[in-house]
Design a protein around this motif. Structure first.
Motif, PDB file in Angstrom:
ATOM      1  N   GLY A   1      -6.967  -4.353   1.785  1.00 51.22           N
ATOM      2  CA  GLY A   1      -6.268  -5.470   2.408  1.00 51.22           C
ATOM      3  C   GLY A   1      -5.780  -6.551   1.454  1.00 51.22           C
ATOM      4  O   GLY A   1      -5.375  -7.622   1.885  1.00 51.22           O
ATOM      5  N   LYS A   2      -5.820  -6.295   0.137  1.00 51.50           N
ATOM      6  CA  LYS A   2      -5.251  -7.268  -0.807  1.00 51.50           C
ATOM      7  C   LYS A   2      -3.777  -6.928  -1.054  1.00 51.50           C
ATOM      8  O   LYS A   2      -3.349  -5.793  -0.834  1.00 51.50           O
ATOM      9  CB  LYS A   2      -5.992  -7.204  -2.156  1.00 51.50           C
TER      10      LYS A   2
ATOM     11  N   LEU B   1     -12.657   4.841  -1.425  1.00 46.62           N
ATOM     12  CA  LEU B   1     -11.597   4.556  -0.475  1.00 46.62           C
ATOM     13  C   LEU B   1     -10.334   5.290  -0.926  1.00 46.62           C
ATOM     14  O   LEU B   1      -9.389   4.702  -1.410  1.00 46.62           O
ATOM     15  CB  LEU B   1     -11.370   3.045  -0.380  1.00 46.62           C
ATOM     16  N   GLY B   2     -10.356   6.594  -0.814  1.00 44.93           N
ATOM     17  CA  GLY B   2      -9.167   7.395  -1.098  1.00 44.93           C
ATOM     18  C   GLY B   2      -8.771   7.438  -2.557  1.00 44.93           C
ATOM     19  O   GLY B   2      -7.598   7.269  -2.877  1.00 44.93           O
TER      20      GLY B   2
ATOM     21  N   VAL C   1      -5.903  -2.714  -2.737  1.00 45.23           N
ATOM     22  CA  VAL C   1      -4.816  -2.907  -1.774  1.00 45.23           C
ATOM     23  C   VAL C   1      -5.163  -2.228  -0.443  1.00 45.23           C
ATOM     24  O   VAL C   1      -4.872  -2.761   0.628  1.00 45.23           O
ATOM     25  CB  VAL C   1      -3.474  -2.404  -2.344  1.00 45.23           C
ATOM     26  N   THR C   2      -5.833  -1.080  -0.529  1.00 41.70           N
ATOM     27  CA  THR C   2      -6.276  -0.415   0.708  1.00 41.70           C
ATOM     28  C   THR C   2      -7.240  -1.314   1.473  1.00 41.70           C
ATOM     29  O   THR C   2      -7.259  -1.334   2.697  1.00 41.70           O
ATOM     30  CB  THR C   2      -6.983   0.918   0.370  1.00 41.70           C
TER      31      THR C   2
ATOM     32  N   ILE D   1      -9.841   8.374   3.990  1.00 38.57           N
ATOM     33  CA  ILE D   1      -9.644   6.929   4.124  1.00 38.57           C
ATOM     34  C   ILE D   1      -9.757   6.509   5.577  1.00 38.57           C
ATOM     35  O   ILE D   1     -10.392   5.515   5.900  1.00 38.57           O
ATOM     36  CB  ILE D   1      -8.233   6.514   3.645  1.00 38.57           C
TER      37      ILE D   1
ATOM     38  N   MET E   1      -5.273   0.467  -6.375  1.00 38.27           N
ATOM     39  CA  MET E   1      -4.921   1.080  -5.104  1.00 38.27           C
ATOM     40  C   MET E   1      -6.006   0.834  -4.042  1.00 38.27           C
ATOM     41  O   MET E   1      -5.702   0.514  -2.904  1.00 38.27           O
ATOM     42  CB  MET E   1      -4.718   2.581  -5.316  1.00 38.27           C
TER      43      MET E   1
ATOM     44  N   LEU F   1       0.830  -1.205   0.000  1.00 35.71           N
ATOM     45  CA  LEU F   1       0.000   0.000   0.000  1.00 35.71           C
ATOM     46  C   LEU F   1       0.868   1.260   0.000  1.00 35.71           C
ATOM     47  O   LEU F   1       0.582   2.218  -0.727  1.00 35.71           O
ATOM     48  CB  LEU F   1      -0.922  -0.015   1.225  1.00 35.71           C
TER      49      LEU F   1
END
Lengths: 255, 245
Positions: free
Chosen positions: B105-106, B85-86, B102-103, A90, B99, A7
């Motif tokens: 949790g992947k 999510l951002g 991944v945020t 977020i 992105m 991330l």
């Protein structure tokens, strides 16, 4: 852990990509901006205030080797200190460990410096400073500066949401660093008592490391960098402690 | 009934009225206790300002309570379904999809495997190379929803049962959400519409002024709620692009 590093990487690269799309010249600004700034300061300082003594041509390289690394730290600290506040969208919607955000700011600053650094080396070589194997020890200085940037940004990222007044103070502190870290003057030429005070700033030692290696033909050992390393580790510990302690409080504190 | 997956024990949450550390505390939630069982869909009902959204943020682990405790089984992940999510608006839909995954949790590798599903579901494959800043609100919601559906939390948290986008996508997304909730997914559904909750939930938690007013079988609790709330359905929806399915 793996996915958090993924991330940081994606958000760091994403921020840089988005940044290059904001202007016509894009990535070119990463090197153009420090170059223009150096030119500006050169005009301001070399012509008037400090023409005497040192020859003007040496001053250029003295300035470059101080200003370019400083710009790196300044952007890491500025980005780091605002990182949680800028991520409140977020953070209000999903749980993520808070150290991710100052790390992203540091990654983008590091990548930008990785374009500026070769340029700095090139300019110094063109200026007639001979590269030697001693130059390899610049890696020590860079590692030390990475640690310094990361640590101070962690501490700032952790403190700013808790004490919002700091947002006014951080730019001033960074400006103070610019004028007291010996970017425009050689600290070792100052009176002893002034030197003692200025050297309390660990960043002074880091900048001197760049000059020692690139301009004075010395090497940078870890022992010479002990003070900034210890100061950084202290800031890192304090920053991490706050980030963990207030991990699930920050989303409530963000404005 | 199944094992409990998450337990709230006398949970309270307070905000200070100002930055002054001595200012009075505002208790948004006080003394909330309940269990969430594996595989169930728990409804949470209450009026505006009752503390529903705060409760969701506690369930998602975004914030921690000031008093009481929240316990859950080890390794259990709860996640709020969210449409944005951002996003970095200057980046392409594709980059943002990776992105956001991944945020959620992947890993990057998993995200690249899942992104085809996102593109397919969103129905905006032709726009994936364009920057998100050029998207209409509806297209952005399509992308956001398609990404959110790839998340696989143990506990799915929903703020209203929402379909998003234009008429066609609203049906599609609403249907996908219903299927998900009616599978063996553990979920918490927050709503101020008793009709929605009655449709999906076996058990209902009714909160009023930050405290548990009632907890029990959906019909019992909802009948009681409707008796005291004759003006139901008049509260404005929180998101403009969305309506209750």
């Amino acid at each position: 852990m793996r996915k958090y590093l993924d991330l940081i990487w994606l958000r760091g690269i994403g921020a840089l990509k988005a940044d290059t799309k904001q202007s016509y010249l894009g990535m070119l600004w990463w090197v153009l901006e420090p170059l223009l700034m150096a030119a500006l300061f050169y005009l301001a300082f070399a012509s008037g205030v400090r023409g005497e003594g040192q020859s003007g041509s040496n001053f250029v390289y003295f300035l470059l080797t101080g200003l370019f690394p400083f710009k790196w730290t300044a952007s890491a600290l500025t980005g780091g200190s605002n990182s949680l506040i800028n991520s409140k969208g977020i953070l209000g919607q999903t749980y993520l460990p808070k150290w991710i955000f100052p790390s992203v700011a540091n990654l983008t600053a590091l990548i930008r410096f990785s374009f500026v650094f070769p340029l700095m080396l090139l300019l110094v070589i063109i200026g007639g400073y001979e590269p030697s194997t001693g130059w390899l020890t610049i890696v020590n200085v860079i590692l030390c500066q990475i640690l310094f940037n990361l640590s101070v940004s962690f501490l700032l990222a952790a403190s700013v949401p808790l004490i919002p007044d700091l947002t006014h103070l951080v730019p001033l502190v960074i400006m103070a660093m610019m004028f007291t870290s010996g970017i425009f003057f050689d600290i070792s030429e100052r009176p002893d008592e002034i030197q003692a005070i200025l050297r309390l700033n660990p960043f002074v030692t880091i900048l001197e490391g760049y000059r020692d290696v690139l301009l004075h033909g010395r090497t940078a050992s870890f022992s010479a960098l002990a003070y900034p390393v210890i100061a950084s580790i202290t800031a890192f510990a304090a920053g991490i402690a706050l980030l963990v302690r207030f991990d699930r409080y920050y989303p409530r504190a963000l404005p | 009934m199944n094992r409990e997956i998450m337990t709230f024990d006398n949970v309270g949450l307070a905000y200070r009225r100002s930055l002054n550390p001595f200012s009075e505390k505002n208790w948004v939630l006080k003394d909330i206790s309940f269990q969430l069982y594996r595989g169930e869909v728990l409804g949470v009902i209450g009026r505006n300002g009752a503390g529903k959204s705060t409760l969701l943020r506690l369930l998602a682990g975004i914030i921690a309570p000031n008093q009481g405790s929240i316990s859950k089984e080890r390794g259990i992940r709860s996640q709020l379904l969210t449409l944005n999510l951002g996003f970095i608006h200057k980046l392409s839909g594709f980059d943002n999809a990776i992105m956001s995954l991944v945020t959620q949790g992947k890993t990057i590798k998993e995200a690249h495997e899942l992104v085809a599903g996102v593109i397919d579901f969103s129905g905006i494959g032709h726009l994936m190379d364009h920057s998100v800043s050029t998207y209409s609100a509806g297209e952005r919601a399509r992308l956001g929803f398609a990404i959110a559906m790839q998340a696989t939390p143990d506990i799915l948290l929903l703020d209203e049962m929402l379909g998003v986008g234009d008429k066609e996508f609203k049906v599609k997304s609403g249907k996908a959400l219903k299927e998900r909730v009616q599978s063996d997914q553990t979920a918490v559904l927050v709503s101020h519409s008793p009709t929605t909750i009655r449709k999906f939930c076996e058990r209902v938690l009714w909160i009023e002024e930050g405290a548990v007013k009632a907890l029990g079988p959906a019909d019992t609790v909802l009948d009681e709620y409707e008796e005291t709330a004759p003006t139901r359905g008049n509260s404005p929806s929180k998101t403009t692009t969305a309506t209750a399915a």
